[in-house]
Scaffold this motif. Structure first.
Motif, PDB file in Angstrom:
ATOM      1  N   GLU A  81       0.891  -1.084  -0.053  1.00  0.00           N
ATOM      2  CA  GLU A  81       0.181   0.142   0.009  1.00  0.00           C
ATOM      3  C   GLU A  81       0.971   1.211   0.083  1.00  0.00           C
ATOM      4  O   GLU A  81       0.675   2.189  -0.553  1.00  0.00           O
ATOM      5  N   ALA A  82       2.136   1.130   0.859  1.00  0.00           N
ATOM      6  CA  ALA A  82       2.878   2.243   0.879  1.00  0.00           C
ATOM      7  C   ALA A  82       3.508   2.759  -0.549  1.00  0.00           C
ATOM      8  O   ALA A  82       3.625   3.798  -1.138  1.00  0.00           O
ATOM      9  N   LEU A  83       3.891   1.377  -1.246  1.00  0.00           N
ATOM     10  CA  LEU A  83       4.444   1.677  -2.444  1.00  0.00           C
ATOM     11  C   LEU A  83       3.513   2.181  -3.432  1.00  0.00           C
ATOM     12  O   LEU A  83       3.621   3.148  -4.428  1.00  0.00           O
ATOM     13  N   LEU A  84       2.253   1.647  -3.385  1.00  0.00           N
ATOM     14  CA  LEU A  84       1.051   2.082  -4.452  1.00  0.00           C
ATOM     15  C   LEU A  84       0.605   3.439  -4.257  1.00  0.00           C
ATOM     16  O   LEU A  84       0.062   4.083  -5.115  1.00  0.00           O
ATOM     17  N   ARG A  85       0.819   4.067  -3.101  1.00  0.00           N
ATOM     18  CA  ARG A  85       0.792   5.656  -2.890  1.00  0.00           C
ATOM     19  C   ARG A  85       1.211   6.506  -3.925  1.00  0.00           C
ATOM     20  O   ARG A  85       0.783   7.545  -4.062  1.00  0.00           O
ATOM     21  N   GLU A  86       2.542   5.990  -4.236  1.00  0.00           N
ATOM     22  CA  GLU A  86       3.264   6.708  -5.202  1.00  0.00           C
ATOM     23  C   GLU A  86       2.879   6.583  -6.806  1.00  0.00           C
ATOM     24  O   GLU A  86       2.744   5.611  -7.091  1.00  0.00           O
ATOM     25  N   PRO A  87       2.396   7.766  -7.146  1.00  0.00           N
ATOM     26  CA  PRO A  87       1.551   7.478  -8.765  1.00  0.00           C
ATOM     27  C   PRO A  87       2.841   6.787  -9.640  1.00  0.00           C
ATOM     28  O   PRO A  87       2.277   5.988 -10.536  1.00  0.00           O
ATOM     29  N   LYS A  88       4.183   7.221  -9.323  1.00  0.00           N
ATOM     30  CA  LYS A  88       5.066   6.757 -10.602  1.00  0.00           C
ATOM     31  C   LYS A  88       5.134   4.902 -10.275  1.00  0.00           C
ATOM     32  O   LYS A  88       5.434   4.315 -11.213  1.00  0.00           O
ATOM     33  N   HIS A  89       5.186   4.698  -9.053  1.00  0.00           N
ATOM     34  CA  HIS A  89       4.876   3.154  -8.807  1.00  0.00           C
ATOM     35  C   HIS A  89       3.607   2.406  -9.592  1.00  0.00           C
ATOM     36  O   HIS A  89       3.719   1.388 -10.032  1.00  0.00           O
ATOM     37  N   HIS A  90       2.523   3.048  -8.931  1.00  0.00           N
ATOM     38  CA  HIS A  90       1.278   2.655  -9.985  1.00  0.00           C
ATOM     39  C   HIS A  90       1.755   2.561 -11.365  1.00  0.00           C
ATOM     40  O   HIS A  90       1.143   1.564 -11.955  1.00  0.00           O
ATOM     41  N   GLU A  91       2.194   3.634 -11.762  1.00  0.00           N
ATOM     42  CA  GLU A  91       2.395   3.721 -13.457  1.00  0.00           C
ATOM     43  C   GLU A  91       3.275   2.413 -13.943  1.00  0.00           C
ATOM     44  O   GLU A  91       3.168   2.079 -14.829  1.00  0.00           O
ATOM     45  N   ALA A  92       4.199   2.346 -13.099  1.00  0.00           N
ATOM     46  CA  ALA A  92       5.094   1.406 -13.534  1.00  0.00           C
ATOM     47  C   ALA A  92       4.479  -0.068 -13.485  1.00  0.00           C
ATOM     48  O   ALA A  92       4.629  -0.860 -14.402  1.00  0.00           O
ATOM     49  N   LEU A  93       3.764  -0.369 -12.503  1.00  0.00           N
ATOM     50  CA  LEU A  93       2.752  -1.446 -12.634  1.00  0.00           C
ATOM     51  C   LEU A  93       2.124  -1.733 -13.620  1.00  0.00           C
ATOM     52  O   LEU A  93       1.759  -2.829 -14.167  1.00  0.00           O
ATOM     53  N   HIS A  94       1.412  -0.597 -13.981  1.00  0.00           N
ATOM     54  CA  HIS A  94       0.105  -0.425 -15.032  1.00  0.00           C
ATOM     55  C   HIS A  94       1.055  -1.035 -16.460  1.00  0.00           C
ATOM     56  O   HIS A  94       0.577  -1.785 -17.260  1.00  0.00           O
ATOM     57  N   ARG A  95       2.266  -0.015 -16.619  1.00  0.00           N
ATOM     58  CA  ARG A  95       2.965  -0.676 -17.759  1.00  0.00           C
ATOM     59  C   ARG A  95       3.379  -2.122 -17.753  1.00  0.00           C
ATOM     60  O   ARG A  95       3.329  -2.687 -18.944  1.00  0.00           O
ATOM     61  N   GLU A  96       3.695  -2.677 -16.799  1.00  0.00           N
ATOM     62  CA  GLU A  96       4.227  -4.042 -16.647  1.00  0.00           C
ATOM     63  C   GLU A  96       3.076  -4.839 -17.211  1.00  0.00           C
ATOM     64  O   GLU A  96       3.089  -5.894 -17.924  1.00  0.00           O
ATOM     65  N   VAL A  97       1.706  -4.585 -16.562  1.00  0.00           N
ATOM     66  CA  VAL A  97       0.547  -5.419 -16.723  1.00  0.00           C
ATOM     67  C   VAL A  97       0.159  -5.338 -18.307  1.00  0.00           C
ATOM     68  O   VAL A  97       0.071  -6.070 -18.843  1.00  0.00           O
ATOM     69  N   ARG A  98       0.271  -4.158 -18.622  1.00  0.00           N
ATOM     70  CA  ARG A  98      -0.202  -3.915 -19.964  1.00  0.00           C
ATOM     71  C   ARG A  98       0.731  -4.493 -21.044  1.00  0.00           C
ATOM     72  O   ARG A  98       0.245  -5.029 -22.006  1.00  0.00           O
ATOM     73  N   ALA A  99       2.032  -4.403 -20.932  1.00  0.00           N
ATOM     74  CA  ALA A  99       3.158  -5.326 -21.523  1.00  0.00           C
ATOM     75  C   ALA A  99       2.840  -6.686 -21.630  1.00  0.00           C
ATOM     76  O   ALA A  99       2.823  -7.171 -22.631  1.00  0.00           O
ATOM     77  N   VAL A 100       2.468  -7.143 -20.770  1.00  0.00           N
ATOM     78  CA  VAL A 100       2.214  -8.741 -20.468  1.00  0.00           C
ATOM     79  C   VAL A 100       0.984  -8.913 -21.449  1.00  0.00           C
ATOM     80  O   VAL A 100       1.028  -9.855 -22.312  1.00  0.00           O
ATOM     81  N   ALA A 101      -0.096  -7.984 -21.330  1.00  0.00           N
ATOM     82  CA  ALA A 101      -1.492  -8.239 -22.253  1.00  0.00           C
ATOM     83  C   ALA A 101      -0.834  -8.274 -23.677  1.00  0.00           C
ATOM     84  O   ALA A 101      -1.374  -8.921 -24.487  1.00  0.00           O
ATOM     85  N   GLU A 102      -0.099  -7.090 -24.208  1.00  0.00           N
ATOM     86  CA  GLU A 102       0.177  -6.935 -25.415  1.00  0.00           C
ATOM     87  C   GLU A 102       1.200  -8.163 -25.854  1.00  0.00           C
ATOM     88  O   GLU A 102       0.894  -8.617 -27.026  1.00  0.00           O
ATOM     89  N   GLU A 103       1.969  -8.707 -25.110  1.00  0.00           N
ATOM     90  CA  GLU A 103       2.845  -9.878 -25.574  1.00  0.00           C
ATOM     91  C   GLU A 103       1.902 -11.292 -25.485  1.00  0.00           C
ATOM     92  O   GLU A 103       2.161 -11.932 -26.617  1.00  0.00           O
TER      93      GLU A 103
END
Length: 136
Positions: A81-103
């Motif tokens: 939760e502490a990590l996800l409070r940071e928008p840059k971390h949420h964005e990094a996780l979103h990019r990772e999940v989206r990359a998996v979906a695209e692959e």
């Protein structure tokens, strides 16, 4: 999700398939980005997507935890939760999940699979049928 593991005794032991925070994060990101659903909208694609997204999100969370200096001041929240409070971390996780979906979507093994649910034309035919039936 859990699966039984056989043991020497008559009892079954249930092991979790994925740690819930990781599954929750993937589900949240999937809900935030409708394009992911379109990319992985078949049964085999969805299974592959979740498998690899859980792994890659777990690895990324580990990297973020290692890189961050989290204080113990916020004892009422988890380190995730502490990590996800940071928008840059949420964005990094979103990019990772989206990359998996695209692959997964680009993998030729899944090219012949149909969608997980009905397409828009089938939905519209059902709506027209339902309107007709309810009008009677």
């Amino acid at each position: 999700m859990t699966y039984p593991v056989s043991m020497a005794g008559p009892e079954d032991v249930w092991l979790p398939l994925v740690d819930e925070p990781v599954g929750d994060i993937v589900a949240q990101i999937q809900a935030e980005d409708p394009e992911i659903e379109r990319l992985v909208g078949s049964p085999h694609r969805l299974l592959a997507f979740r498998t690899f997204a859980y792994i890659r999100v777990g690895i990324l969370l580990g990297e973020l935890l290692f890189e961050q200096d989290l204080s113990a001041a916020a004892a009422d929240e988890t380190w995730i939760e502490a990590l996800l409070r940071e928008p840059k971390h949420h964005e990094a996780l979103h990019r990772e999940v989206r990359a998996v979906a695209e692959e997964i979507a680009a993998d030729p093994k899944y090219a012949d699979e149909g969608p997980l649910g009905p397409d828009e034309a089938a939905r519209e035919r059902f709506r027209a049928f339902a309107r007709e039936q309810l009008a009677d």
